[in-house]
Write a protein that holds these residues in place. Sequence first.
Motif, PDB file in Angstrom:
ATOM      1  N   ARG A 240       0.834  -1.207   0.000  1.00 13.76           N
ATOM      2  CA  ARG A 240       0.000   0.000   0.000  1.00 13.76           C
ATOM      3  C   ARG A 240       0.865   1.252   0.000  1.00 13.76           C
ATOM      4  NH1 ARG A 240      -4.013  -2.804  -1.871  1.00 13.76           N
ATOM      5  NH2 ARG A 240      -4.903  -4.294  -0.382  1.00 13.76           N
ATOM      6  N   LYS A 241       0.331   2.319  -0.511  1.00 11.82           N
ATOM      7  CA  LYS A 241       1.062   3.584  -0.607  1.00 11.82           C
ATOM      8  C   LYS A 241       1.620   4.009   0.750  1.00 11.82           C
ATOM      9  CE  LYS A 241       0.469   8.456  -1.853  1.00 11.82           C
ATOM     10  NZ  LYS A 241      -0.473   9.505  -2.319  1.00 11.82           N
ATOM     11  N   GLN A 249       4.505   7.246  -4.694  1.00 18.09           N
ATOM     12  CA  GLN A 249       3.388   8.053  -5.154  1.00 18.09           C
ATOM     13  C   GLN A 249       2.110   7.254  -5.361  1.00 18.09           C
ATOM     14  OE1 GLN A 249       4.660  10.273  -8.599  1.00 18.09           O
ATOM     15  NE2 GLN A 249       6.644  10.765  -7.679  1.00 18.09           N
ATOM     16  N   GLY A 250       2.155   5.970  -5.059  1.00 18.50           N
ATOM     17  CA  GLY A 250       0.967   5.139  -5.218  1.00 18.50           C
ATOM     18  C   GLY A 250       1.238   3.755  -4.680  1.00 18.50           C
ATOM     19  N   ASP A 251       0.209   2.890  -4.718  1.00 17.72           N
ATOM     20  CA  ASP A 251       0.402   1.501  -4.301  1.00 17.72           C
ATOM     21  C   ASP A 251       1.476   0.847  -5.168  1.00 17.72           C
ATOM     22  OD1 ASP A 251      -1.582   1.908  -2.468  1.00 17.72           O
ATOM     23  OD2 ASP A 251      -3.115   0.758  -3.538  1.00 17.72           O
ATOM     24  N   GLY A 276       5.857   2.125  -7.696  1.00 11.56           N
ATOM     25  CA  GLY A 276       4.687   2.828  -7.211  1.00 11.56           C
ATOM     26  C   GLY A 276       4.626   4.231  -7.753  1.00 11.56           C
ATOM     27  N   GLY A 277       3.758   4.459  -8.725  1.00 12.90           N
ATOM     28  CA  GLY A 277       3.609   5.779  -9.303  1.00 12.90           C
ATOM     29  C   GLY A 277       4.852   6.286  -9.981  1.00 12.90           C
TER      30      GLY A 277
END
Length: 338
Positions: A240-241, A249-251, A276-277
């Motif tokens: 998870r983020k 920046q994200g999961d 992640g992102g």
Amino acid sequence: MKRSMICLGVCLMLALGLFSVQSWAEEPAWAAAYEQVLDARGRQMFEEPELYSTPELSYLVYDVDKDGTPELIVKTGTCEADYHGGLYTFRDGRAFQLGEELGLGHCSFYSDPGEDGVIVMYGHMGYAEAFRISIGDGWAEESLYEDNLNERLQKDPDAEYVYPGDVIPGSICLTLCRGGLTLPLTHYEQISRWLEAAHYPNNDASFFYNLMANNGEVCAVTADGFTKSPGRIGFQDLLRKDAAADWMQGDLSILSASPGDLNGDGQLEYVLAVSGGGSEMRIVLSEQDGTVYAYLLNYTDGLELDADGSFRTTRYSVSRFRLIFDREQAFLLTLPKV
């Protein structure tokens, strides 16, 4: 033409006596005895041209009964239709053949880790069978499985044979060496170490996959000081983020997974490249005494796992690293650049 030239070379080596293994310092007694076996088998091919018009000889050494002294397996013939051979052991100062001649057409050999045995796999025109030869308590043959690839191809055009390594954890193909080369004898100790294949935790090839798919618990700690140390957490929750690092920046999604024995203990770790992102990092999963540890690495660009268990990258002036870890402790060791 290529095959004829190879066979001609074998004949010339036999005629010149080049199948003889040269002596070396502290030559093991079994190696000298197996040298004589190979010489005899080679002379037999050369002296019986009606049986061996295009002779071929290959062999391997492998500790079948796991008593510390390897056995010799010899394969001779002219083609898959008539390949045959014998299994020799060394006892009481001499080498001798166990059992009868074996039909070895369309056959390959596989290791049998931890067991008294060597695995022989026969495969031809979609039909296959694997059986174990054991010698510790006398010659014995045990059928392991049969496979009909033709039936499975009707449902799956990409289906392949079931190989012993798919059924027996750690089983790998044993390489036959062509006659005239002595490396399996002179380098046996080195070769046997390399044949000790690393294994997954609990000898389960799906161990890490199942853990990741089922949100199994891991103990996540930083390995380079640039990430968090979340502690005990479900694997999917770790993705998870911001769970592993504030700058994600994200999961996280898994880009690739590479098994490797990072600390040389014979058990595989799992190296994940995650993103992640647009940002990337590495997660190393390692099972130790029933707990799976997830070591988090911020080093990303070009960081790849080498076959020896070290990492390399082209970004930094020092381009090699090794992960040093033991339970909740881990750090990334800088290695000399090569």
